[in-house]
Design an enzyme around this catalytic site. Sequence first.
Site, PDB file in Angstrom:
ATOM      1  N   GLU A 273       0.809  -1.212   0.000  1.00 32.28           N
ATOM      2  CA  GLU A 273       0.000   0.000   0.000  1.00 32.28           C
ATOM      3  C   GLU A 273       0.847   1.269   0.000  1.00 32.28           C
ATOM      4  OE1 GLU A 273      -2.721   1.953  -0.962  1.00 32.28           O
ATOM      5  OE2 GLU A 273      -3.519   0.021  -0.338  1.00 32.28           O
ATOM      6  N   ASP A 277       0.854   4.142  -3.048  1.00 32.25           N
ATOM      7  CA  ASP A 277       0.371   5.496  -2.780  1.00 32.25           C
ATOM      8  C   ASP A 277       1.463   6.544  -2.961  1.00 32.25           C
ATOM      9  OD1 ASP A 277      -2.157   4.554  -2.210  1.00 32.25           O
ATOM     10  OD2 ASP A 277      -1.789   4.363  -0.072  1.00 32.25           O
ATOM     11  N   SER A 462      -6.823   1.418  -4.613  1.00 34.41           N
ATOM     12  CA  SER A 462      -5.584   1.919  -4.035  1.00 34.41           C
ATOM     13  C   SER A 462      -4.722   2.603  -5.088  1.00 34.41           C
ATOM     14  CB  SER A 462      -4.776   0.772  -3.432  1.00 34.41           C
ATOM     15  OG  SER A 462      -5.288   0.390  -2.193  1.00 34.41           O
TER      16      SER A 462
END
Length: 544
Positions: A273, A277, A462
């Site tokens: 993640e 990001d 995401s």
Amino acid sequence: MVVHESVSKVPSGFTVSGTPSPSQEIQLLVALVQSNIAGLAAVVDAVSTPSSPSYGKYLTAEEIAEYVKPAAATLSTVTDWIKPNVSSVKPYTPAGDILQISLSVSQAEALFNTKFSTYTWGPTGPQIIRALNYSLPSTLNQHILHVHPIVAFSPPPKSTGSSKSPDLAYGRNVSSEARALERRQLAPCEDIVQPACLLDFYGLPNKTISGSTTNKIGVQGYNSPGDGAYANLADLQTFLNEFRPDLAGNTFNLVTLNGAENLQDHSGTFNLEGQIDIQYTVGVAGDVPITYLLDERNADPAVSYMDTINWLLTQTQPPTVFSTSYANEEGTFTQSAATSVCNGYMQVAAMGISMLFGSGDGGASDNQMGCTSFVPMFPASCPYVTSVGGTFFQPPTAFTFSGGGFSNYFPAPSYQTAAISTYLGGIGNTNAGFYNPSGRGIPDVASEWEVYVVDRAVGGTSCATPIFSSFIALINDRLIAAGKPTLGFLNPLLYGAGKAGLDDVTTGESRGCSSARWTAAAGWDPVTGLGTPDFPAMLAALGI
């Protein structure tokens, strides 16, 4: 004593694993009635609606506190009742509308007329202390909204992304030349999307022009034992050198909460993640400064989300855009807790911060097949955030696993009612009984679902959320250069003049409960929202 909140049974996924020690110390949050939350909602509408004379005139945290702080009588009445029965009491939020109390299990059972047990999430998940009901003195009902998390059975926040098609495993001793060779052998943008593809598809500029240091993107990360959302500095430079050499050397500012650490060792267990990001904000938003807010994930997701809200409300120059790629099923929150968190996002909206959340990666039903109702995700379902769904190239098509639907907690906001009415009018009785037709619709917008990070393809909202956040930050850069305010809370604009700055997606569908599912359509739909970014068109819609 009157029962204030209760649940009829232990939710699926949780099992009773014991009884806590009577002397064990616990912390509870007491949410007090806010002085003028309706007034704050009116202010948010005014500062976020382009036709309003107050558009762009955002409030300070101190001004916001005047709307949400409890009345003096409420605060004194509640604290007079609490203080003799707890170890400590202190403000949890900057405005003091939520109090944090520390007390033993036995004190809490006596104070709230309840019985606690220890519950475990999943086979090896975190343990929590909860009860099936609690009571308050009848004289306090007018002062206390709820006490959290006595009856809240929510799993920790989960990432809305997943690893796919791994090309190289972390920790493998593979030279940078070998990595670059593998990338050059990848399929073109139709199959493997890289930053250059996004700049081309969405018409994004490759650099900023305003020179602003206040236009910033905040990126949320959560760590938990054995599953850290670490953003690796060396991997970011490898990514930039390969895909954005013009940005090589750019990095991010790290802020940690509750003892979180951004570990750099690939040998441990972690999720992708943080990599997604950071690489798709630093690598897409040009020179817009990025702040990575890394929190130690709480077993209670409402606390995790409130940590971020409290942090934003205490910043003198908070990010103008904030990207979060985490979500929970809305129904795993009590409605009172979801409302408190959503009211926190209302406060953030009043400050002029664009909050963006992934709509989820389980389609209409959060991957529950054979179900009898669709499953909306939260915080995406809060009407004061912008929810981002997923598409894939090219041409843009709704991605099967893009989350979407209608809230069971929050009614459709005024900015969205016409768009929802058009869509539901077009599908007639399709999916009747699977959703709440009067609920707030999600997502609001969409962008690319699957991208390539430093060593593999990954997919999910995401990916879509940091990409759309970068688009908004780049729009803000042009607004600042033109002497105009940044966009703030996006939705009133997007459902009005701003929809001309989005490319409608009309093909594709999301998976659901057996044959029940959502389909993309002209205008807004619960798979791709209003559509995908179109930078030149959005500038035109904004008159710049």
